[in-house]
Scaffold this motif. Structure first.
Motif, PDB file in Angstrom:
ATOM      1  N   LEU A 281     -14.455 -31.796 -14.769  1.00  0.00           N
ATOM      2  CA  LEU A 281     -13.001 -31.791 -14.860  1.00  0.00           C
ATOM      3  C   LEU A 281     -12.362 -32.563 -13.712  1.00  0.00           C
ATOM      4  O   LEU A 281     -11.423 -33.351 -13.934  1.00  0.00           O
ATOM      5  CB  LEU A 281     -12.481 -30.350 -14.893  1.00  0.00           C
ATOM      6  CG  LEU A 281     -10.964 -30.182 -14.981  1.00  0.00           C
ATOM      7  CD1 LEU A 281     -10.363 -30.991 -16.131  1.00  0.00           C
ATOM      8  CD2 LEU A 281     -10.593 -28.701 -15.111  1.00  0.00           C
ATOM      9  N   TYR A 282     -12.856 -32.381 -12.503  1.00  0.00           N
ATOM     10  CA  TYR A 282     -12.273 -33.113 -11.371  1.00  0.00           C
ATOM     11  C   TYR A 282     -12.483 -34.623 -11.525  1.00  0.00           C
ATOM     12  O   TYR A 282     -11.614 -35.412 -11.148  1.00  0.00           O
ATOM     13  CB  TYR A 282     -12.868 -32.623 -10.047  1.00  0.00           C
ATOM     14  CG  TYR A 282     -12.283 -31.309  -9.572  1.00  0.00           C
ATOM     15  CD1 TYR A 282     -10.914 -31.186  -9.320  1.00  0.00           C
ATOM     16  CD2 TYR A 282     -13.087 -30.181  -9.380  1.00  0.00           C
ATOM     17  CE1 TYR A 282     -10.370 -29.983  -8.891  1.00  0.00           C
ATOM     18  CE2 TYR A 282     -12.553 -28.976  -8.945  1.00  0.00           C
ATOM     19  CZ  TYR A 282     -11.197 -28.880  -8.705  1.00  0.00           C
ATOM     20  OH  TYR A 282     -10.660 -27.690  -8.281  1.00  0.00           O
ATOM     21  N   MET A 348     -16.861 -19.418 -19.566  1.00  0.00           N
ATOM     22  CA  MET A 348     -16.419 -20.677 -20.178  1.00  0.00           C
ATOM     23  C   MET A 348     -17.617 -21.606 -20.320  1.00  0.00           C
ATOM     24  O   MET A 348     -18.207 -22.025 -19.318  1.00  0.00           O
ATOM     25  CB  MET A 348     -15.340 -21.340 -19.317  1.00  0.00           C
ATOM     26  CG  MET A 348     -14.929 -22.744 -19.790  1.00  0.00           C
ATOM     27  SD  MET A 348     -14.304 -22.812 -21.475  1.00  0.00           S
ATOM     28  CE  MET A 348     -12.816 -21.804 -21.323  1.00  0.00           C
ATOM     29  N   PRO A 349     -18.010 -21.955 -21.539  1.00  0.00           N
ATOM     30  CA  PRO A 349     -19.169 -22.834 -21.708  1.00  0.00           C
ATOM     31  C   PRO A 349     -18.860 -24.270 -21.320  1.00  0.00           C
ATOM     32  O   PRO A 349     -17.698 -24.696 -21.313  1.00  0.00           O
ATOM     33  CB  PRO A 349     -19.477 -22.724 -23.205  1.00  0.00           C
ATOM     34  CG  PRO A 349     -18.161 -22.403 -23.838  1.00  0.00           C
ATOM     35  CD  PRO A 349     -17.429 -21.553 -22.828  1.00  0.00           C
ATOM     36  N   LEU A 350     -19.889 -25.021 -21.017  1.00  0.00           N
ATOM     37  CA  LEU A 350     -19.730 -26.436 -20.705  1.00  0.00           C
ATOM     38  C   LEU A 350     -19.031 -27.157 -21.851  1.00  0.00           C
ATOM     39  O   LEU A 350     -18.196 -28.045 -21.627  1.00  0.00           O
ATOM     40  CB  LEU A 350     -21.092 -27.070 -20.434  1.00  0.00           C
ATOM     41  CG  LEU A 350     -21.113 -28.577 -20.172  1.00  0.00           C
ATOM     42  CD1 LEU A 350     -20.314 -28.932 -18.929  1.00  0.00           C
ATOM     43  CD2 LEU A 350     -22.557 -29.078 -20.052  1.00  0.00           C
ATOM     44  N   ALA A 351     -19.321 -26.748 -23.091  1.00  0.00           N
ATOM     45  CA  ALA A 351     -18.689 -27.377 -24.257  1.00  0.00           C
ATOM     46  C   ALA A 351     -17.176 -27.253 -24.212  1.00  0.00           C
ATOM     47  O   ALA A 351     -16.454 -28.144 -24.667  1.00  0.00           O
ATOM     48  CB  ALA A 351     -19.236 -26.765 -25.547  1.00  0.00           C
ATOM     49  N   GLY A 352     -16.671 -26.151 -23.658  1.00  0.00           N
ATOM     50  CA  GLY A 352     -15.228 -25.971 -23.541  1.00  0.00           C
ATOM     51  C   GLY A 352     -14.613 -26.968 -22.581  1.00  0.00           C
ATOM     52  O   GLY A 352     -13.543 -27.533 -22.844  1.00  0.00           O
ATOM     53  N   VAL A 353     -15.283 -27.204 -21.463  1.00  0.00           N
ATOM     54  CA  VAL A 353     -14.777 -28.177 -20.486  1.00  0.00           C
ATOM     55  C   VAL A 353     -14.897 -29.589 -21.055  1.00  0.00           C
ATOM     56  O   VAL A 353     -14.010 -30.425 -20.858  1.00  0.00           O
ATOM     57  CB  VAL A 353     -15.531 -28.047 -19.149  1.00  0.00           C
ATOM     58  CG1 VAL A 353     -14.931 -28.972 -18.105  1.00  0.00           C
ATOM     59  CG2 VAL A 353     -15.485 -26.601 -18.650  1.00  0.00           C
ATOM     60  N   GLN A 354     -15.962 -29.859 -21.761  1.00  0.00           N
ATOM     61  CA  GLN A 354     -16.110 -31.169 -22.407  1.00  0.00           C
ATOM     62  C   GLN A 354     -14.991 -31.405 -23.417  1.00  0.00           C
ATOM     63  O   GLN A 354     -14.443 -32.510 -23.505  1.00  0.00           O
ATOM     64  CB  GLN A 354     -17.473 -31.254 -23.086  1.00  0.00           C
ATOM     65  CG  GLN A 354     -18.640 -31.329 -22.114  1.00  0.00           C
ATOM     66  CD  GLN A 354     -19.984 -31.171 -22.784  1.00  0.00           C
ATOM     67  OE1 GLN A 354     -20.096 -30.540 -23.846  1.00  0.00           O
ATOM     68  NE2 GLN A 354     -21.025 -31.739 -22.176  1.00  0.00           N
ATOM     69  N   ALA A 355     -14.636 -30.369 -24.175  1.00  0.00           N
ATOM     70  CA  ALA A 355     -13.544 -30.490 -25.145  1.00  0.00           C
ATOM     71  C   ALA A 355     -12.217 -30.735 -24.435  1.00  0.00           C
ATOM     72  O   ALA A 355     -11.394 -31.542 -24.887  1.00  0.00           O
ATOM     73  CB  ALA A 355     -13.467 -29.235 -26.006  1.00  0.00           C
ATOM     74  N   LEU A 356     -11.997 -30.060 -23.313  1.00  0.00           N
ATOM     75  CA  LEU A 356     -10.759 -30.248 -22.552  1.00  0.00           C
ATOM     76  C   LEU A 356     -10.683 -31.672 -22.003  1.00  0.00           C
ATOM     77  O   LEU A 356      -9.640 -32.337 -22.124  1.00  0.00           O
ATOM     78  CB  LEU A 356     -10.692 -29.237 -21.402  1.00  0.00           C
ATOM     79  CG  LEU A 356      -9.546 -29.412 -20.410  1.00  0.00           C
ATOM     80  CD1 LEU A 356      -8.185 -29.318 -21.101  1.00  0.00           C
ATOM     81  CD2 LEU A 356      -9.654 -28.384 -19.275  1.00  0.00           C
ATOM     82  N   SER A 358     -12.152 -34.341 -23.072  1.00  0.00           N
ATOM     83  CA  SER A 358     -11.972 -35.277 -24.178  1.00  0.00           C
ATOM     84  C   SER A 358     -10.513 -35.312 -24.624  1.00  0.00           C
ATOM     85  O   SER A 358      -9.944 -36.394 -24.850  1.00  0.00           O
ATOM     86  CB  SER A 358     -12.871 -34.880 -25.342  1.00  0.00           C
ATOM     87  OG  SER A 358     -12.671 -35.724 -26.459  1.00  0.00           O
ATOM     88  N   TYR A 359      -9.906 -34.124 -24.733  1.00  0.00           N
ATOM     89  CA  TYR A 359      -8.493 -34.067 -25.118  1.00  0.00           C
ATOM     90  C   TYR A 359      -7.611 -34.738 -24.070  1.00  0.00           C
ATOM     91  O   TYR A 359      -6.690 -35.503 -24.404  1.00  0.00           O
ATOM     92  CB  TYR A 359      -8.053 -32.620 -25.313  1.00  0.00           C
ATOM     93  CG  TYR A 359      -6.555 -32.468 -25.395  1.00  0.00           C
ATOM     94  CD1 TYR A 359      -5.855 -32.886 -26.530  1.00  0.00           C
ATOM     95  CD2 TYR A 359      -5.823 -31.947 -24.321  1.00  0.00           C
ATOM     96  CE1 TYR A 359      -4.478 -32.789 -26.603  1.00  0.00           C
ATOM     97  CE2 TYR A 359      -4.447 -31.839 -24.385  1.00  0.00           C
ATOM     98  CZ  TYR A 359      -3.773 -32.261 -25.525  1.00  0.00           C
ATOM     99  OH  TYR A 359      -2.406 -32.172 -25.595  1.00  0.00           O
ATOM    100  N   ALA A 361      -8.351 -37.097 -21.929  1.00  0.00           N
ATOM    101  CA  ALA A 361      -8.517 -38.555 -21.960  1.00  0.00           C
ATOM    102  C   ALA A 361      -7.762 -39.151 -23.136  1.00  0.00           C
ATOM    103  O   ALA A 361      -7.094 -40.198 -23.004  1.00  0.00           O
ATOM    104  CB  ALA A 361      -9.993 -38.902 -22.035  1.00  0.00           C
ATOM    105  N   ASP A 362      -7.840 -38.490 -24.286  1.00  0.00           N
ATOM    106  CA  ASP A 362      -7.130 -38.986 -25.466  1.00  0.00           C
ATOM    107  C   ASP A 362      -5.622 -38.908 -25.284  1.00  0.00           C
ATOM    108  O   ASP A 362      -4.883 -39.845 -25.635  1.00  0.00           O
ATOM    109  CB  ASP A 362      -7.543 -38.164 -26.691  1.00  0.00           C
ATOM    110  CG  ASP A 362      -6.855 -38.627 -27.963  1.00  0.00           C
ATOM    111  OD1 ASP A 362      -7.113 -39.757 -28.403  1.00  0.00           O
ATOM    112  OD2 ASP A 362      -6.028 -37.860 -28.505  1.00  0.00           O
ATOM    113  N   PHE A 363      -5.141 -37.827 -24.687  1.00  0.00           N
ATOM    114  CA  PHE A 363      -3.705 -37.668 -24.449  1.00  0.00           C
ATOM    115  C   PHE A 363      -3.198 -38.757 -23.496  1.00  0.00           C
ATOM    116  O   PHE A 363      -2.127 -39.336 -23.693  1.00  0.00           O
ATOM    117  CB  PHE A 363      -3.421 -36.281 -23.869  1.00  0.00           C
ATOM    118  CG  PHE A 363      -1.953 -35.968 -23.736  1.00  0.00           C
ATOM    119  CD1 PHE A 363      -1.252 -35.405 -24.795  1.00  0.00           C
ATOM    120  CD2 PHE A 363      -1.266 -36.233 -22.560  1.00  0.00           C
ATOM    121  CE1 PHE A 363       0.107 -35.123 -24.685  1.00  0.00           C
ATOM    122  CE2 PHE A 363       0.090 -35.951 -22.440  1.00  0.00           C
ATOM    123  CZ  PHE A 363       0.775 -35.389 -23.501  1.00  0.00           C
ATOM    124  N   ALA A 364      -3.992 -39.042 -22.461  1.00  0.00           N
ATOM    125  CA  ALA A 364      -3.597 -40.087 -21.497  1.00  0.00           C
ATOM    126  C   ALA A 364      -3.563 -41.456 -22.173  1.00  0.00           C
ATOM    127  O   ALA A 364      -2.665 -42.280 -21.883  1.00  0.00           O
ATOM    128  CB  ALA A 364      -4.562 -40.092 -20.323  1.00  0.00           C
TER     129      ALA A 364
END
Length: 368
Positions: A281-282, A348-356, A358-359, A361-364
């Motif tokens: 995330l960082y 919180m699974p790693l998949a949750g952070v990966q989804a965040l 990804s979102y 990056a797409d929003f930016a």
């Protein structure tokens, strides 16, 4: 039973996400715990069924954190805010208490301790907006202080002490008290450096209503006369946390979480995962070209609670709405700080952070 697959990812700072296997087991045992004919919420706290739940939870927790036999583990009520009063009523003896202010929670600790003791600021990062950590060598510690209080992870401001201070090396003989509510069980604790650690369970362990206290034996027996009996550590310890009716269901859920952590590889594995998730995330924040920003100094960044801001705050509502649609919940920052905050607790699974990520990056890309 309804499947729990495809659940949204809950980034709430607390009450917070729980491991899915724990929720499944609790659901299966809701009406009948192990053939007892009772759900845990219906049990007497003094009955053999609940006593076995309590004893297993305590034993598993002691193993997970390597708690020495010289420390008592207390299962209490009142939350972290309650402990801000309960600690000085038990340890201060009305004398001096030094508080290191590193964010909103240690500020609350200072204010509450001032009701029962001569509490003063030993060091503070307030001038810099709670974005750094004052070096222990700069702390103004008083001779004869009853204890030194730190919040080792500030949930709101996202500042974490990655190493507990060695007060002995600073020439200070007072015990260290650490509020570890929002990163308990995410990393080992150096018990040689602390006299007392407390943690509200609702952030990284279980449901609200349970507070864990680890207190060294030699600090018992110091309670002020005004301390309520139910909050006197000596009485609570002598009665195996059963002096009054404890939060039984919260202890049961916490025990299931302890077992889940043990099965997953223990605190060492939680430590590794915390590093991996927070680094992901960082990195997203730091490489966003200024679209997002985390304002905490890199060496003080929390691995559990990551506050961040959009450069264009007019996009905040759109960001949160899109996140909800993507199944990413509870990302709004604390009202006192604003912006966003993602809490990356053990469950919180790693998949949750990966989804965040990804979102984000797409929003930016769409709004940058």
């Amino acid at each position: 039973m309804t499947t729990l697959r495809h659940r949204p990812y809950n980034f709430s700072a607390g009450p917070a996400v729980l491991p899915e296997p724990v929720l499944r087991q609790a659901a299966e045992e809701m009406l009948d715990w192990h053939g007892s004919g009772m759900g845990v919420m219906e049990m007497s706290h003094r009955g053999k069924e609940f006593i076995s739940i309590y004893e297993e939870a305590e034993a598993t927790l002691r193993v997970l954190l390597g708690v020495p036999s010289s420390f008592r583990i207390l299962f209490m009520q009142g939350g972290g805010l309650g402990e801000n009063a309960i600690v000085p009523m038990n340890l201060s003896q009305g004398g001096a208490v030094d508080v290191v202010v590193t964010g909103a929670w240690s500020q609350k600790s200072l204010k509450e301790a001032s009701r029962y003791a001569d509490a003063r600021v030993a060091a503070s990062n307030e001038a810099g907006g709670h974005t750094t950590l004052p070096a222990p060598a700069t702390w103004a510690l008083r001779d004869g202080a009853a204890y030194v209080h730190v919040c080792s992870n500030e949930t709101i401001h996202g500042v974490e002490m990655h190493t507990l201070p060695d007060l002995g090396a600073l020439g200070c003989r007072a015990p260290l008290v650490a509020d570890a509510s929002s990163h308990i069980l995410s990393r080992p604790i150096d018990w040689s450096r602390v006299g007392l650690v407390f943690a509200g369970a609702q952030k990284n362990i279980g449901p609200a209503g349970l507070t864990l206290v680890f207190v060294r034996d030699d600090l018992l027996g110091r309670a002020l006369p005004i301390c309520p009996s139910a909050f006197d550590y000596t009485l609570v310890a002598a009665n195996q946390s059963m002096f009054n009716t404890p939060p039984t269901y919260a202890i049961y859920i916490a025990g299931l979480v302890f077992q889940w952590i043990l099965r997953e590889g223990g605190v060492a594995e939680m430590d590794r995962r915390a590093a991996e998730k927070s680094a992901l995330l960082y990195r997203c924040l730091d490489e966003s070209g200024g679209f997002y920003a985390n304002r905490v100094a890199r060496e003080a960044r929390s691995r559990m609670n990551v506050p961040f801001f959009l450069a264009d705050e007019s996009l905040n509502d759109a960001f949160l709405a899109g996140a909800r649609e993507a199944g990413l919940l509870q990302l709004k920052g604390h009202k006192s700080v604003g912006g966003m905050r993602a809490s990356l607790y053990n469950a919180m699974p790693l998949a949750g952070v990966q989804a965040l990520v990804s979102y984000m990056a797409d929003f930016a890309r769409r709004h940058g």
